[in-house]
Design a protein around this motif. Structure first.
Motif, PDB file in Angstrom:
ATOM      1  N   ILE A   1       0.836  -1.206   0.000  1.00  0.00           N
ATOM      2  CA  ILE A   1       0.000   0.000   0.000  1.00  0.00           C
ATOM      3  C   ILE A   1       0.870   1.255   0.000  1.00  0.00           C
ATOM      4  CG2 ILE A   1      -1.758   1.282   1.280  1.00  0.00           C
ATOM      5  CD1 ILE A   1      -2.858  -1.425   2.228  1.00  0.00           C
ATOM      6  N   ARG A   2       1.945   1.235   0.770  1.00  0.00           N
ATOM      7  CA  ARG A   2       2.848   2.394   0.756  1.00  0.00           C
ATOM      8  C   ARG A   2       3.480   2.587  -0.623  1.00  0.00           C
ATOM      9  NH1 ARG A   2       5.352   0.576   6.526  1.00  0.00           N
ATOM     10  NH2 ARG A   2       3.902   1.734   7.885  1.00  0.00           N
ATOM     11  N   THR A   3       3.852   1.476  -1.256  1.00  0.00           N
ATOM     12  CA  THR A   3       4.417   1.561  -2.603  1.00  0.00           C
ATOM     13  C   THR A   3       3.369   2.074  -3.591  1.00  0.00           C
ATOM     14  OG1 THR A   3       5.935  -0.264  -2.138  1.00  0.00           O
ATOM     15  CG2 THR A   3       5.525   0.247  -4.453  1.00  0.00           C
ATOM     16  N   ALA A   4       2.136   1.600  -3.436  1.00  0.00           N
ATOM     17  CA  ALA A   4       1.050   2.065  -4.296  1.00  0.00           C
ATOM     18  C   ALA A   4       0.841   3.566  -4.128  1.00  0.00           C
ATOM     19  CB  ALA A   4      -0.233   1.312  -3.970  1.00  0.00           C
ATOM     20  N   HIS A   5       0.946   4.035  -2.890  1.00  0.00           N
ATOM     21  CA  HIS A   5       0.743   5.468  -2.656  1.00  0.00           C
ATOM     22  C   HIS A   5       1.831   6.284  -3.340  1.00  0.00           C
ATOM     23  CE1 HIS A   5       0.073   9.078   0.141  1.00  0.00           C
ATOM     24  NE2 HIS A   5      -0.989   8.962  -0.639  1.00  0.00           N
ATOM     25  N   ASP A   6       3.055   5.836  -3.232  1.00  0.00           N
ATOM     26  CA  ASP A   6       4.142   6.528  -3.933  1.00  0.00           C
ATOM     27  C   ASP A   6       3.924   6.508  -5.443  1.00  0.00           C
ATOM     28  OD1 ASP A   6       5.435   7.080  -1.559  1.00  0.00           O
ATOM     29  OD2 ASP A   6       6.745   5.320  -1.659  1.00  0.00           O
TER      30      ASP A   6
ATOM     31  N   GLN B   1      -6.682   1.073  -3.170  1.00  0.00           N
ATOM     32  CA  GLN B   1      -7.751   1.625  -2.331  1.00  0.00           C
ATOM     33  C   GLN B   1      -7.230   1.939  -0.929  1.00  0.00           C
ATOM     34  OE1 GLN B   1      -9.187   1.888  -4.855  1.00  0.00           O
ATOM     35  NE2 GLN B   1     -10.628   0.318  -5.523  1.00  0.00           N
ATOM     36  N   GLY B   2      -6.311   1.134  -0.426  1.00  0.00           N
ATOM     37  CA  GLY B   2      -5.785   1.351   0.914  1.00  0.00           C
ATOM     38  C   GLY B   2      -5.021   2.645   1.075  1.00  0.00           C
ATOM     39  N   THR B   3      -4.614   3.257  -0.043  1.00  0.00           N
ATOM     40  CA  THR B   3      -3.879   4.515   0.050  1.00  0.00           C
ATOM     41  C   THR B   3      -4.722   5.623   0.677  1.00  0.00           C
ATOM     42  OG1 THR B   3      -4.494   5.209  -2.206  1.00  0.00           O
ATOM     43  CG2 THR B   3      -2.462   3.921  -1.952  1.00  0.00           C
ATOM     44  N   ALA B   4      -6.026   5.501   0.604  1.00  0.00           N
ATOM     45  CA  ALA B   4      -6.893   6.494   1.249  1.00  0.00           C
ATOM     46  C   ALA B   4      -6.661   6.507   2.757  1.00  0.00           C
ATOM     47  CB  ALA B   4      -8.357   6.200   0.940  1.00  0.00           C
ATOM     48  N   ALA B   5      -6.459   5.332   3.347  1.00  0.00           N
ATOM     49  CA  ALA B   5      -6.213   5.255   4.788  1.00  0.00           C
ATOM     50  C   ALA B   5      -4.856   5.833   5.158  1.00  0.00           C
ATOM     51  CB  ALA B   5      -6.316   3.800   5.248  1.00  0.00           C
ATOM     52  N   ILE B   6      -3.855   5.625   4.276  1.00  0.00           N
ATOM     53  CA  ILE B   6      -2.537   6.231   4.505  1.00  0.00           C
ATOM     54  C   ILE B   6      -2.691   7.740   4.666  1.00  0.00           C
ATOM     55  CG2 ILE B   6      -0.316   6.765   3.415  1.00  0.00           C
ATOM     56  CD1 ILE B   6      -0.229   3.938   4.196  1.00  0.00           C
ATOM     57  N   GLU B   7      -3.440   8.352   3.763  1.00  0.00           N
ATOM     58  CA  GLU B   7      -3.621   9.803   3.801  1.00  0.00           C
ATOM     59  C   GLU B   7      -4.408  10.251   5.020  1.00  0.00           C
ATOM     60  OE1 GLU B   7      -3.573  10.236  -1.090  1.00  0.00           O
ATOM     61  OE2 GLU B   7      -5.337  10.890   0.050  1.00  0.00           O
ATOM     62  N   MET B   8      -5.418   9.485   5.398  1.00  0.00           N
ATOM     63  CA  MET B   8      -6.225   9.849   6.566  1.00  0.00           C
ATOM     64  C   MET B   8      -5.372   9.900   7.827  1.00  0.00           C
ATOM     65  SD  MET B   8      -9.716   7.672   5.783  1.00  0.00           S
ATOM     66  CE  MET B   8     -10.766   8.414   7.017  1.00  0.00           C
ATOM     67  N   LEU B   9      -4.508   8.921   7.999  1.00  0.00           N
ATOM     68  CA  LEU B   9      -3.665   8.898   9.197  1.00  0.00           C
ATOM     69  C   LEU B   9      -2.548   9.937   9.131  1.00  0.00           C
ATOM     70  CD1 LEU B   9      -3.460   5.071   9.953  1.00  0.00           C
ATOM     71  CD2 LEU B   9      -4.872   6.809  11.068  1.00  0.00           C
ATOM     72  N   GLU B  10      -2.096  10.272   7.937  1.00  0.00           N
ATOM     73  CA  GLU B  10      -1.143  11.380   7.821  1.00  0.00           C
ATOM     74  C   GLU B  10      -1.781  12.687   8.276  1.00  0.00           C
ATOM     75  OE1 GLU B  10       1.653   9.830   4.060  1.00  0.00           O
ATOM     76  OE2 GLU B  10       0.163  11.411   3.760  1.00  0.00           O
ATOM     77  N   ASP B  11      -3.048  12.876   7.925  1.00  0.00           N
ATOM     78  CA  ASP B  11      -3.747  14.119   8.267  1.00  0.00           C
ATOM     79  C   ASP B  11      -4.224  14.136   9.717  1.00  0.00           C
ATOM     80  OD1 ASP B  11      -3.340  14.957   5.689  1.00  0.00           O
ATOM     81  OD2 ASP B  11      -5.393  14.600   5.009  1.00  0.00           O
ATOM     82  N   VAL B  12      -4.682  12.985  10.215  1.00  0.00           N
ATOM     83  CA  VAL B  12      -5.247  12.897  11.573  1.00  0.00           C
ATOM     84  C   VAL B  12      -4.672  11.652  12.253  1.00  0.00           C
ATOM     85  CG1 VAL B  12      -7.352  12.972  12.963  1.00  0.00           C
ATOM     86  CG2 VAL B  12      -7.381  13.897  10.633  1.00  0.00           C
ATOM     87  N   PRO B  13      -3.483  11.738  12.806  1.00  0.00           N
ATOM     88  CA  PRO B  13      -2.849  10.557  13.419  1.00  0.00           C
ATOM     89  C   PRO B  13      -3.643   9.962  14.583  1.00  0.00           C
ATOM     90  CG  PRO B  13      -1.245  12.323  13.079  1.00  0.00           C
ATOM     91  CD  PRO B  13      -2.582  12.913  12.825  1.00  0.00           C
TER      92      PRO B  13
ATOM     93  N   GLY C   1     -12.990  -4.421  -1.412  1.00  0.00           N
ATOM     94  CA  GLY C   1     -11.661  -3.944  -1.747  1.00  0.00           C
ATOM     95  C   GLY C   1     -11.203  -2.781  -0.888  1.00  0.00           C
ATOM     96  N   LEU C   2     -12.071  -1.820  -0.678  1.00  0.00           N
ATOM     97  CA  LEU C   2     -11.697  -0.640   0.102  1.00  0.00           C
ATOM     98  C   LEU C   2     -11.396  -1.001   1.551  1.00  0.00           C
ATOM     99  CD1 LEU C   2     -11.360   2.422   0.456  1.00  0.00           C
ATOM    100  CD2 LEU C   2     -13.839   2.559   0.815  1.00  0.00           C
ATOM    101  N   ILE C   3     -12.303  -1.745   2.191  1.00  0.00           N
ATOM    102  CA  ILE C   3     -12.086  -2.039   3.605  1.00  0.00           C
ATOM    103  C   ILE C   3     -10.898  -2.973   3.805  1.00  0.00           C
ATOM    104  CG2 ILE C   3     -13.634  -4.049   3.817  1.00  0.00           C
ATOM    105  CD1 ILE C   3     -14.529  -2.775   6.533  1.00  0.00           C
ATOM    106  N   SER C   4     -10.600  -3.827   2.830  1.00  0.00           N
ATOM    107  CA  SER C   4      -9.421  -4.693   2.946  1.00  0.00           C
ATOM    108  C   SER C   4      -8.148  -3.858   2.978  1.00  0.00           C
ATOM    109  CB  SER C   4      -9.377  -5.686   1.778  1.00  0.00           C
ATOM    110  OG  SER C   4     -10.469  -6.577   1.826  1.00  0.00           O
ATOM    111  N   GLY C   5      -8.073  -2.856   2.098  1.00  0.00           N
ATOM    112  CA  GLY C   5      -6.913  -1.976   2.100  1.00  0.00           C
ATOM    113  C   GLY C   5      -6.842  -1.118   3.348  1.00  0.00           C
ATOM    114  N   MET C   6      -7.980  -0.578   3.773  1.00  0.00           N
ATOM    115  CA  MET C   6      -8.005   0.269   4.969  1.00  0.00           C
ATOM    116  C   MET C   6      -7.615  -0.532   6.212  1.00  0.00           C
ATOM    117  SD  MET C   6      -9.962   3.429   4.067  1.00  0.00           S
ATOM    118  CE  MET C   6     -10.442   3.914   5.618  1.00  0.00           C
ATOM    119  N   ALA C   7      -8.107  -1.763   6.304  1.00  0.00           N
ATOM    120  CA  ALA C   7      -7.801  -2.588   7.467  1.00  0.00           C
ATOM    121  C   ALA C   7      -6.323  -2.963   7.511  1.00  0.00           C
ATOM    122  CB  ALA C   7      -8.665  -3.847   7.456  1.00  0.00           C
TER     123      ALA C   7
END
Length: 417
Positions: free
Chosen positions: A22-27, A170-182, A195-201
């Motif tokens: 997921i981190r690689t996908a975000h990059d 899809q999990g990249t959305a969670a990466i951003e959420m935690l960057e903004d609101v740890p 798919g979305l909840i699997s990435g977020m989880a």
């Protein structure tokens, strides 16, 4: 109906998608998607008893998070696969997200849609440069045809949810959420195919503090709930949340949900309608039914979420304008601000004028008047009048009804289902 159940969740070390994926996908995708904001909603926090942060994925170019998984997949295709093109079966956000980014990257895209897909969705998808093939009356028929074309034409099939590359995106959305609101300690996330909840989880389990993950499905389509809990509730009906109206979740995603998600709750159609309406009224943002499912869960099950710091993803904003108008008007009716009153009159001069005077005295605005003389069980000189009107609130409407009854008029409200 049971609407909530804890999901037993051992935490195996190996999953089809890792936090590194997921981190690689975000990059990989971050320069080509909108970095949507995650903002606190003070009003919704007061209403629900939780601290509510909203991630506005409805602000993506195609108005949905689906771009993330589609783009992550496209960027990993070989040059040969890119030249031949991609194919998907979808009548919704996946179609537009894939079509948009494929066109941007110069990759031919074919989208198979059921023949009954609304024209606006066909037009929007074609507007992103895709070839649309209409086939079959159901999604299953369109999906089967897409897989046939995949083999015949050498296309690469891009699944809407059951693909590790899509899940990672899809999990990249969670990466951003935690960057903004740890400080988020719970994700409340819609579940369709998963798919979305699997990435977020996956992101939640890798965080430096415990984050609970709660999935949300419409009561009419509890497919993942059934799979995880061994129940057999029907999956059918006209749900406002058509974006998560999935009869069969994915194999990969079901495994990940079983292992990584703490809970699944179900929400009613009324809660979905209320959530869509509140997001427009309070946050001034348009969200489709599936995108509002997270807020619907907070509204319907407030005791489950009270006191938590919650990240809710508004995963899509593609709602038909007529449907949105319907939702808003129904919400006004349920709140007492809009009503239809059925009043029994005598068919004689001045009868309607005298009723209208009471509306004027109570300062209630009349919108429409409907007379019924023929199709009624009243005597020939009887008259039924339906009056649509606008009040300030429920108490204001109740005062009008009392005034009408005090004046001798048999009055009732025409209620919504």
């Amino acid at each position: 109906m049971t609407t909530q159940a804890a999901v037993a969740a051992p935490r195996p070390a190996s999953m089809p998608v890792s936090i590194e994926d997921i981190r690689t996908a975000h990059d990989r995708i971050r320069e080509s998607i909108v970095r949507t904001p995650t903002l606190i909603s003070r009003t919704l926090s007061q209403m629900t008893g939780a601290t509510v942060y909203l991630k506005f994925e409805n602000l993506q170019f195609t108005a949905a998070y689906k771009e993330r998984g589609a783009l992550n997949t496209l960027l990993q295709l070989s040059p040969e696969a890119c030249a031949k093109g991609v194919i998907a079966a979808s009548a919704g956000n996946h179609a537009q997200g894939l079509a948009y980014h494929a066109n941007r990257l110069g990759i031919p895209a074919t989208i198979v849609m059921p023949t009954n897909t609304p024209t606006v969705k066909v037009t929007q998808t074609e507007g992103h440069g895709a070839t649309v093939v209409l086939h079959g009356d159901t999604f299953d028929a369109a999906y089967a045809h897409a897989r046939i074309l995949e083999g015949e034409c050498g296309f690469t099939f891009v699944h809407p949810f059951d693909d590790p590359r899509v899940i990672a995106g899809q999990g990249t959305a969670a990466i951003e959420m935690l960057e903004d609101v740890p400080g988020i300690d719970m994700f409340v996330t819609p579940i369709g195919g998963g798919g979305l909840i699997s990435g977020m989880a996956t992101v939640a389990r890798a965080a430096d503090h415990p984050i609970e993950v709660v999935g949300v499905e419409a009561e009419l389509f509890p497919s993942m709930y059934n799979r995880i809990n061994g129940t057999d509730m029907p999956c059918a009906g006209d749900t406002l949340a058509e974006g998560i109206a999935v009869k069969e979740p994915g194999g990969i995603t079901a495994k990940m949900v079983a292992e990584l998600v703490d809970d699944i709750v179900l929400v009613s159609e009324r809660s979905l309608e209320m959530a869509v309406s509140l997001l427009l009224q309070i946050e001034k943002t348009v969200v489709e039914g599936a995108g509002a499912a997270g807020l619907a869960a907070l509204l319907q099950h407030p005791e489950r979420f009270a006191g938590r710091t919650i990240g809710v993803i508004l995963c899509g904003g593609n709602i038909d304008t007529r449907l949105l108008a319907n939702v808003l008007l129904r919400d006004l009716a349920r709140s007492g601000r809009l009503a239809r009153l059925r009043i029994r009159l005598q068919d004689q001069p001045g009868a309607l004028f005298n009723v209208a005077r009471i509306f004027d005295q109570e300062r209630i605005n009349i919108i429409e008047i409907y007379h019924q003389r023929v199709f009624t069980t009243l005597p020939a000189k009887g008259l039924i009048t339906d009056i649509e009107c606008e009040a300030r609130d429920r108490a204001h409407l109740d005062r009008l009804i009392m005034a009408l009854r005090d004046a001798g008029y048999e009055t009732s409200t025409v209620e919504l289902a």
